[in-house]
Design an enzyme around this catalytic site. Structure first.
Site, PDB file in Angstrom:
ATOM      1  CG  HIS A 119      -4.375  -0.931  -0.658  1.00  0.00           C
ATOM      2  ND1 HIS A 119      -4.148  -1.036   0.690  1.00  0.00           N
ATOM      3  CD2 HIS A 119      -4.888  -2.128  -1.033  1.00  0.00           C
ATOM      4  CE1 HIS A 119      -4.499  -2.232   1.106  1.00  0.00           C
ATOM      5  NE2 HIS A 119      -4.946  -2.926   0.081  1.00  0.00           N
ATOM      6  CG  ASP A 124      -5.677  -5.819   2.456  1.00  0.00           C
ATOM      7  OD1 ASP A 124      -6.117  -6.941   2.764  1.00  0.00           O
ATOM      8  OD2 ASP A 124      -5.753  -5.347   1.309  1.00  0.00           O
ATOM      9  CB  SER A 133      -0.933  -0.117   1.218  1.00  0.00           C
ATOM     10  OG  SER A 133      -1.549   1.072   1.520  1.00  0.00           O
TER      11      SER A 133
END
Lengths: 208, 286
Positions: A56, A152, A29
């Site tokens: 992301h 995540d 991310s």
């Protein structure tokens, strides 16, 4: 300092994998573009594994990932398409605003997309990719969790590990954002590899 | 013969889960005549794990027992078997392309039938109605919006959405080339937005399964977005075949931004009209 890393340091990986890996799943991310910029160009042109990446990104901006990495990688780089058979030696990126999964169609691993709910505030979600890949590839899979600022990937990495696959995590002190690799290590304390990006690049460069 | 019940090598709890999913879907089909057996496996598995947590069962076999013997379990399970993620004017460029490329041809028909297949909770059907109103076509249009989930259809029929979603809907609507203000079409009160009765006069919501039902009318436009990704290839082919058989000669089909007709056996019946927005047109009879 990639060149300084001896491949002998990674002997356990090879001994774990007679016949090699079928796939590598990578999740990241915040700070991810830079981290992938170190790892993906290190993948050798002869790699037999497919590489699936979730990063992301804001959903409403056109993604330039394919362009950026095509220029820098020895392997073909594509945006994942639903139901497309997964080919060895190709790097697939999850499209923005869709989950990327690995599915099986007529016995073959294929890419699958879904617009299901966000998972860990994210779509695509790393957990969704890792869990589905673990289900299809089992022990012939490596999961890598890199820099990022949410949790995540932790559950997904646990699923990779539970299915007999290899778990690799960027050393949190080496990550631009330590939360994601930290959460992964908290969930999978016995990860096979906890490495700096440079060491990870060395590990990938040694794969076949 | 039946590829869907092909049993894979059983080793370990993961493979047991695969078996249990197939048995559960078979039970649902035999008892309730809803056919989820052609749904793509990976995302279904994930939703079934969520269902196990929701129902507090350890295995899908336990859930199957409840589906068969407790009347209220299946309606609740339906919300896990189907996906209710939707928004108004999702992928605004799709609606913009409809306005620019499809609407001029729709104008040439004296009356219009449009099918929104897999409409879930109705956001896309209302978006279509608003677009047609803005283009001056709603008066001569009937929009058939179908889904298999009765609860989702109930929500769709009511046309009531959380007011907090309006900001996103409004931004999408503007990007789609909207000529009016979205607020012209709803009344907001107590945290909810109620969409206009006038739109509803041109919307018919009904139960229809792309897996088991057939063609029901002749359409100028079929819009079915982010539904095909949940189907395996044989079921995708069935659905695309239904769309083809529903469309008038030179009718239009719109699918999801990441969906494609490329892998379908019916691909040859369509030509790409707006490639990046996945709008296709039926080829004429040769």
């Amino acid at each position: 300092m990639t060149a300084a890393i001896s491949l002998h340091a990674f002997a356990p990986l090879r001994s774990l994998l007679p016949g090699g890996l079928d796939a590598i799943v990578i999740g990241t991310s915040a700070g991810g573009i830079e981290a992938l910029g170190v790892l993906l160009p290190a993948l050798p042109a002869t790699l037999k594994a497919a590489v699936l990446v979730v990063i992301h990104l804001p959903r409403d901006r056109p993604s330039l990932l394919i362009e950026i990495f095509t220029k820098r990688c020895a392997l073909r780089v594509e945006e994942a398409e639903d139901k497309k058979p997964i080919e060895p030696g190709v790097i697939y990126f999850a499209p923005p605003d869709y989950h990327l999964l690995v599915d099986r169609e007529e016995g073959r691993p294929v890419l699958a997309l879904s617009s299901d709910e966000l998972v860990q505030y994210s779509r695509p979600s790393i957990d969704v990719l890792f869990e589905s890949a673990a289900d299809v590839y089992g022990e012939r899979l490596m999961g890598m969790v890199l820099t990022g600022a949410n949790q995540d990937g932790a559950e997904g990495l646990a699923a990779v590990r539970a299915a007999g696959g290899i778990a690799a995590v960027q050393r949190p002190s080496d990550a631009q954002a330590a939360m994601m690799p930290g959460a992964a290590l908290a969930r999978v304390p016995d990860a096979d590899y906890v490495l700096t990006l440079a060491e990870m690049a060395g590990l990938l460069a040694g794969l076949q | 013969m039946d590829a869907q019940v092909e049993v894979q090598e059983a080793h370990g709890p993961e493979k047991d889960f695969d078996i249990e999913i197939q048995l559960l879907l078979q039970a649902v089909y035999l008892k309730y005549h809803s056919d989820f057996r052609g749904y793509a496996g990976a995302s279904l598995k994930r939703r079934m794990r969520a269902a196990m947590a929701h129902f507090g069962v350890r295995t899908l076999t336990q859930l199957q027992d409840r589906v068969l013997h407790e009347a209220d379990t299946y309606p609740a399970l339906m919300n896990f078997l189907t996906v209710q993620v939707s928004e108004m004017f999702r992928d605004p460029s799709y609606f913009r392309a409809l306005r620019e490329t499809v609407v001029p041809i729709l104008r040439t028909y004296p009356s219009l039938k449009i099918w929104v297949a897999g409409c879930s909770t109705g956001e896309e059907a209302y978006s279509m109605a608003i677009l047609l109103q803005e283009e001056g076509l709603l008066e001569r249009s009937m929009i058939y919006a179908t889904d298999i989930n009765p609860q989702a259809l109930h929500t769709a029929e009511a046309g009531v959405y959380d007011a907090e979603r309006l900001t996103g809907f409004t931004a999408n609507h503007r990007l789609s080339g909207g000529r009016s203000s979205l607020s012209d079409y709803y009344t907001a009160a107590y945290g909810r937005a109620v969409f206009d009765k006038q739109l509803k006069q041109h919307l018919v919501f009904s139960d229809h399964s792309l897996a088991t039902d057939h063609v029901f009318a002749e359409m100028q436009l079929v819009s079915c977005r982010n539904v095909l990704i949940y189907f395996n290839r044989p079921l995708q082919d069935r659905a695309i075949g239904l769309f083809r058989d529903s469309l008038v000669r030179r009718g239009f089909l719109g699918i999801g931004a990441k969906e494609s007709l490329r892998f379908s056996q019916h691909a040859g019946d369509f030509e790409e009209l707006v490639r990046e927005d996945r709008i296709y047109q039926m080829r004429g009879v040769p």
